[in-house]
Scaffold this motif. Sequence first.
Motif, short mmCIF file in Angstrom:
data_model
loop_
_atom_site.label_atom_id
_atom_site.label_comp_id
_atom_site.label_asym_id
_atom_site.label_seq_id
_atom_site.Cartn_x
_atom_site.Cartn_y
_atom_site.Cartn_z
N VAL A 174 -48.08 65.57 -27.37
CA VAL A 174 -49.34 64.84 -27.62
C VAL A 174 -50.09 65.53 -28.74
CG1 VAL A 174 -51.52 64.05 -26.63
CG2 VAL A 174 -49.45 64.14 -25.20
N VAL A 175 -50.37 64.79 -29.82
CA VAL A 175 -51.11 65.32 -30.97
C VAL A 175 -52.43 64.56 -31.09
CG1 VAL A 175 -51.08 65.78 -33.44
CG2 VAL A 175 -48.94 65.85 -32.14
N LYS A 176 -53.52 65.30 -31.02
CA LYS A 176 -54.86 64.72 -31.14
C LYS A 176 -55.57 65.40 -32.31
CE LYS A 176 -58.68 62.57 -29.63
NZ LYS A 176 -58.86 61.09 -29.61
N ASP A 177 -56.10 64.60 -33.23
CA ASP A 177 -56.81 65.14 -34.40
C ASP A 177 -55.97 66.17 -35.15
OD1 ASP A 177 -59.11 63.59 -33.87
OD2 ASP A 177 -59.82 65.08 -32.43
N GLY A 178 -54.67 65.91 -35.25
CA GLY A 178 -53.79 66.73 -36.06
C GLY A 178 -53.26 67.99 -35.39
N LYS A 179 -53.56 68.21 -34.11
CA LYS A 179 -53.09 69.39 -33.40
C LYS A 179 -52.46 69.00 -32.06
CE LYS A 179 -54.63 72.37 -36.44
NZ LYS A 179 -53.69 73.21 -37.26
N ILE A 180 -51.39 69.72 -31.70
CA ILE A 180 -50.80 69.48 -30.39
C ILE A 180 -51.76 69.95 -29.31
CG2 ILE A 180 -48.93 70.12 -28.82
CD1 ILE A 180 -47.06 70.29 -31.17
N VAL A 181 -52.06 69.07 -28.37
CA VAL A 181 -52.95 69.44 -27.26
C VAL A 181 -52.17 69.56 -25.95
CG1 VAL A 181 -55.01 68.47 -28.32
CG2 VAL A 181 -53.58 67.01 -26.87
N ALA A 182 -50.93 69.08 -25.94
CA ALA A 182 -50.09 69.21 -24.75
C ALA A 182 -48.65 68.88 -25.13
CB ALA A 182 -50.56 68.26 -23.64
N GLU A 183 -47.72 69.58 -24.48
CA GLU A 183 -46.30 69.27 -24.66
C GLU A 183 -45.54 69.78 -23.44
OE1 GLU A 183 -44.56 71.27 -28.07
OE2 GLU A 183 -45.89 73.00 -27.78
N ARG A 184 -44.41 69.15 -23.19
CA ARG A 184 -43.56 69.58 -22.09
C ARG A 184 -42.12 69.20 -22.40
NH1 ARG A 184 -45.34 68.11 -16.08
NH2 ARG A 184 -47.16 69.27 -16.84
N TYR A 185 -41.19 70.01 -21.88
CA TYR A 185 -39.77 69.80 -22.16
C TYR A 185 -38.95 69.93 -20.88
CZ TYR A 185 -41.50 70.52 -26.87
OH TYR A 185 -42.22 70.40 -28.03
N ALA A 186 -37.87 69.19 -20.81
CA ALA A 186 -36.93 69.31 -19.70
C ALA A 186 -36.17 70.62 -19.80
CB ALA A 186 -35.97 68.13 -19.70
N SER A 187 -35.53 71.01 -18.73
CA SER A 187 -34.74 72.23 -18.70
C SER A 187 -33.67 72.19 -19.78
CB SER A 187 -34.08 72.41 -17.33
OG SER A 187 -33.25 73.54 -17.30
N GLY A 188 -33.53 73.30 -20.52
CA GLY A 188 -32.54 73.39 -21.57
C GLY A 188 -32.97 72.86 -22.91
N ILE A 189 -34.20 72.35 -22.98
CA ILE A 189 -34.74 71.79 -24.22
C ILE A 189 -36.02 72.52 -24.56
CG2 ILE A 189 -35.75 69.70 -25.27
CD1 ILE A 189 -33.79 68.11 -23.50
N GLY A 190 -36.20 72.82 -25.85
CA GLY A 190 -37.39 73.56 -26.28
C GLY A 190 -38.05 72.94 -27.49
N VAL A 191 -39.00 73.64 -28.05
CA VAL A 191 -39.78 73.11 -29.17
C VAL A 191 -38.92 72.91 -30.41
CG1 VAL A 191 -41.95 74.11 -28.34
CG2 VAL A 191 -40.49 75.44 -29.90
N ASP A 192 -37.76 73.58 -30.49
CA ASP A 192 -36.91 73.48 -31.68
C ASP A 192 -35.66 72.61 -31.47
OD1 ASP A 192 -38.68 75.23 -32.88
OD2 ASP A 192 -37.46 77.00 -32.48
N THR A 193 -35.49 72.04 -30.29
CA THR A 193 -34.27 71.30 -29.99
C THR A 193 -34.25 69.94 -30.68
OG1 THR A 193 -34.16 72.35 -27.80
CG2 THR A 193 -32.81 70.38 -28.16
#
Length: 471
Positions: A174-193
């Motif tokens: 979730v990006v609000k006003d140009g910044k991530i305000v929340a994020e979540r990933y399933a097991s085995g997945i990350g911010v770079d996947t």
Amino acid sequence: MRRKSIRRIALAAGVTVIALSACFGFLLYQPLMVASGYTSKEICSGTFVSGLDPDQVYADMVEPEGAIGYISPLIRFDVNPEQREVTTTIAGFYKTRAVYGEGMGCMLVHQPDDVNLVAAADVDTVIGLSDSQGPEIAGNAMVETKNERLRAALDRAFAEREQPPYIRTQAVVVVKDGKIVAERYASGIGVDTPLLGWSATKSVTNALIGILVRQGKLNVDQSAPIAAWQDEKDPRHLITINELLRQTSGLALKQTSSGFDPASRMIFLERDMAGFAEHAELAAAPGSQWAYTDGNFILLSRIIRDAVGGRASDVRQFAQRELFGPTGMEHVTLEFDATGTPNGAMSMLASARDWARFGQLYLNDGMAGTDRILPEGWVEYSASQTLDTGYGAGFWINQAVSGNAPYGLPWGMPHVPQDAFFAMGNMGQHIVIVPSQHLVVVRLGMSHHPDGLIAGADRLVADVIEALADK
């Protein structure tokens, strides 16, 4: 006489059975080859690009698709980590092979020389491919919200069913006003996947066309520069780039994803996808009817390839220099066919954050920081309605119209502001842009239940807007 008659009847029956078997086998050849090619290609991408477990990719992405579940006991796939390839057979036949190349993902191999394109990608690194200088939307660590209602929205998006069909949410950003305000990933997945966007890739093709328009190399109202259509006696010479983007070309490239349809053959059986698509006849006058098909965007992909130099490496350099780098998209793989044409219809993988950065480009009217990436007015053009549909030009729009969109999905998101528009792909890939809320919401997954498809995206975005209103 009677014995002779019985023999004749038996012989005739035998011939009939053989003929029916041959006919049945002929009819099933294409869908079985498509199923095999689909298995090889998507397990290859999931394993070697996304870094996922191949058995899990098969269980979540491949087996639940269409009729594949019925023939699943006959499917055998082999993953070769050393050669970085996947081979699939069905009942010992219908063999297909997909090979991975660094920087260009996985490609189905149709003839021995095809591997040369993949091998060239491994040794011919694209200059500046890892460079990115776009606006930063978050630091390296995952952003965890303290907003309880926003956490509840993510909980709801990741809630799983106890039995199939499953929802399989992989990532939400979730990006609000140009910044991530929340994020979540399933097991085995990350911010770079990197995760497959399926037809959300069509919106990336829209961006690459837009950049070429900004550079003065293309005009959406011009006839599509496809050599096979240049004879003025050929009615296809009237098809414009605009009509390809809006899915109103009129080409007979029906898409049902059944395996029997021309679009399935184009993607999984043809080494030259655009070469196949350009030979399609007209089923309707250009501009008169809307018909969703990957074929239009494969042709746009060939137009992009030819406009930037004609080779896969030219496309990779162009996309990195003009789009991925300026927007800060760091973990992107655009995949190609064996002729070096990108599969701009359905085959780009990117991290959820990168998909969010892409959405932010459209939220900011085609600007990345102080740099104009897309021409002025391009975002408005992309989100403008096509005929009486809920489609724009490479994006879906939040327009409620009668009937259903392809695959029986509803048009639009009724609980989301009407100015929203979105990239959308198979199995619930959504990059939703809501200008009135200064908001981008990304949801990626391997969904086969409505709660993970457009109905789930509608609920997620509505929940996010409500949660942020209480901030």
